[in-house]
Design a protein around this motif. Structure first.
Motif, PDB file in Angstrom:
ATOM      1  N   ARG A  60       0.783  -1.205   0.065  1.00  0.00           N
ATOM      2  CA  ARG A  60       0.022   0.015   0.034  1.00  0.00           C
ATOM      3  C   ARG A  60       0.958   1.280   0.002  1.00  0.00           C
ATOM      4  O   ARG A  60       0.426   2.272  -0.861  1.00  0.00           O
ATOM      5  CB  ARG A  60      -0.944   0.009   0.991  1.00  0.00           C
ATOM      6  N   PHE A  61       1.878   1.092   0.862  1.00  0.00           N
ATOM      7  CA  PHE A  61       2.931   2.260   0.780  1.00  0.00           C
ATOM      8  C   PHE A  61       3.614   2.601  -0.524  1.00  0.00           C
ATOM      9  O   PHE A  61       3.804   3.773  -0.968  1.00  0.00           O
ATOM     10  CB  PHE A  61       3.842   2.234   1.809  1.00  0.00           C
ATOM     11  N   ALA A  62       4.052   1.470  -1.252  1.00  0.00           N
ATOM     12  CA  ALA A  62       4.467   1.755  -2.323  1.00  0.00           C
ATOM     13  C   ALA A  62       3.728   2.068  -3.467  1.00  0.00           C
ATOM     14  O   ALA A  62       4.027   2.997  -4.395  1.00  0.00           O
ATOM     15  CB  ALA A  62       5.106   0.176  -3.064  1.00  0.00           C
ATOM     16  N   ALA A  63       2.399   1.843  -3.490  1.00  0.00           N
ATOM     17  CA  ALA A  63       1.293   2.013  -4.388  1.00  0.00           C
ATOM     18  C   ALA A  63       1.168   3.881  -4.131  1.00  0.00           C
ATOM     19  O   ALA A  63       1.077   4.449  -5.100  1.00  0.00           O
ATOM     20  CB  ALA A  63       0.139   1.418  -4.181  1.00  0.00           C
ATOM     21  N   ALA A  64       1.227   4.156  -2.864  1.00  0.00           N
ATOM     22  CA  ALA A  64       0.859   5.374  -2.568  1.00  0.00           C
ATOM     23  C   ALA A  64       1.989   6.263  -3.118  1.00  0.00           C
ATOM     24  O   ALA A  64       1.745   7.384  -3.553  1.00  0.00           O
ATOM     25  CB  ALA A  64       0.636   5.685  -1.125  1.00  0.00           C
ATOM     26  N   ARG A  65       3.177   5.981  -2.862  1.00  0.00           N
ATOM     27  CA  ARG A  65       4.430   6.630  -3.287  1.00  0.00           C
ATOM     28  C   ARG A  65       4.214   6.795  -4.830  1.00  0.00           C
ATOM     29  O   ARG A  65       4.546   7.865  -5.397  1.00  0.00           O
ATOM     30  CB  ARG A  65       5.488   5.941  -2.716  1.00  0.00           C
ATOM     31  N   PHE A  66       3.982   5.656  -5.376  1.00  0.00           N
ATOM     32  CA  PHE A  66       4.268   5.626  -6.884  1.00  0.00           C
ATOM     33  C   PHE A  66       3.009   6.392  -7.650  1.00  0.00           C
ATOM     34  O   PHE A  66       3.246   7.439  -8.306  1.00  0.00           O
ATOM     35  CB  PHE A  66       4.050   4.275  -7.520  1.00  0.00           C
ATOM     36  N   ASN A  67       2.135   6.318  -6.870  1.00  0.00           N
ATOM     37  CA  ASN A  67       0.633   7.285  -7.287  1.00  0.00           C
ATOM     38  C   ASN A  67       1.046   8.654  -7.116  1.00  0.00           C
ATOM     39  O   ASN A  67       0.703   9.542  -7.833  1.00  0.00           O
ATOM     40  CB  ASN A  67      -0.474   7.005  -6.477  1.00  0.00           C
ATOM     41  N   ALA A  68       1.452   9.215  -6.009  1.00  0.00           N
ATOM     42  CA  ALA A  68       2.060  10.660  -5.862  1.00  0.00           C
ATOM     43  C   ALA A  68       2.944  11.156  -6.912  1.00  0.00           C
ATOM     44  O   ALA A  68       2.693  12.146  -7.351  1.00  0.00           O
ATOM     45  CB  ALA A  68       2.633  10.526  -4.303  1.00  0.00           C
ATOM     46  N   PHE A  69       3.935  10.270  -7.208  1.00  0.00           N
ATOM     47  CA  PHE A  69       4.930  10.353  -8.302  1.00  0.00           C
ATOM     48  C   PHE A  69       3.966  10.605  -9.621  1.00  0.00           C
ATOM     49  O   PHE A  69       4.271  11.659 -10.324  1.00  0.00           O
ATOM     50  CB  PHE A  69       5.760   9.295  -8.275  1.00  0.00           C
ATOM     51  N   GLU A  70       3.131   9.631  -9.821  1.00  0.00           N
ATOM     52  CA  GLU A  70       2.266   9.730 -10.989  1.00  0.00           C
ATOM     53  C   GLU A  70       1.686  10.977 -11.133  1.00  0.00           C
ATOM     54  O   GLU A  70       1.526  11.943 -12.283  1.00  0.00           O
ATOM     55  CB  GLU A  70       1.453   8.568 -11.074  1.00  0.00           C
TER      56      GLU A  70
END
Length: 106
Positions: free
Chosen positions: A40-50
């Motif tokens: 979940r953290f990785a998804a949040a981090r990547f989505n923030a980058f996106e």
């Protein structure tokens, strides 16, 4: 259908690759909760980058981006929860009473 369309990787095939890695990490670390939280953290981090890359003004669009990503995740999670309700996963661990049970409350 063109040859290019036949060679495209679908979002489901990509998701399966992430799930395979999560399953491998779960076996290595024997901690489903930790792996789920990390994912979940990785998804949040990547989505923030996106969002940062795609936005013309992330500060102004932050609230809209947050709502959009949240709605997307909620819909995907709901679909998958319904699937697991209809098709519960087999318990692969021995039932020795040590399985973590969590009640999900807001």
């Amino acid at each position: 259908m063109s040859q290019a369309n036949n060679n495209e990787t679908t979002i489901f095939q990509l998701a399966d690759q992430f799930i395979a890695l999560a399953n491998e990490l779960t076996q290595q670390h024997e901690d489903l909760g930790k792996i789920g939280t990390a994912l979940r953290f990785a998804a949040a981090r990547f989505n923030a980058f996106e969002a940062a890359v795609k936005s013309g003004d992330l500060k102004a669009e932050k609230s809209s981006a947050l709502e959009w990503f949240t709605n997307e995740y909620r819909e995907m999670l709901d679909d998958n929860l319904e699937d697991h309700i209809a098709n519960p996963p087999a318990n692969t661990a021995e039932d020795d009473g040590s399985n973590d049970v969590q009640q999900f409350r807001p």
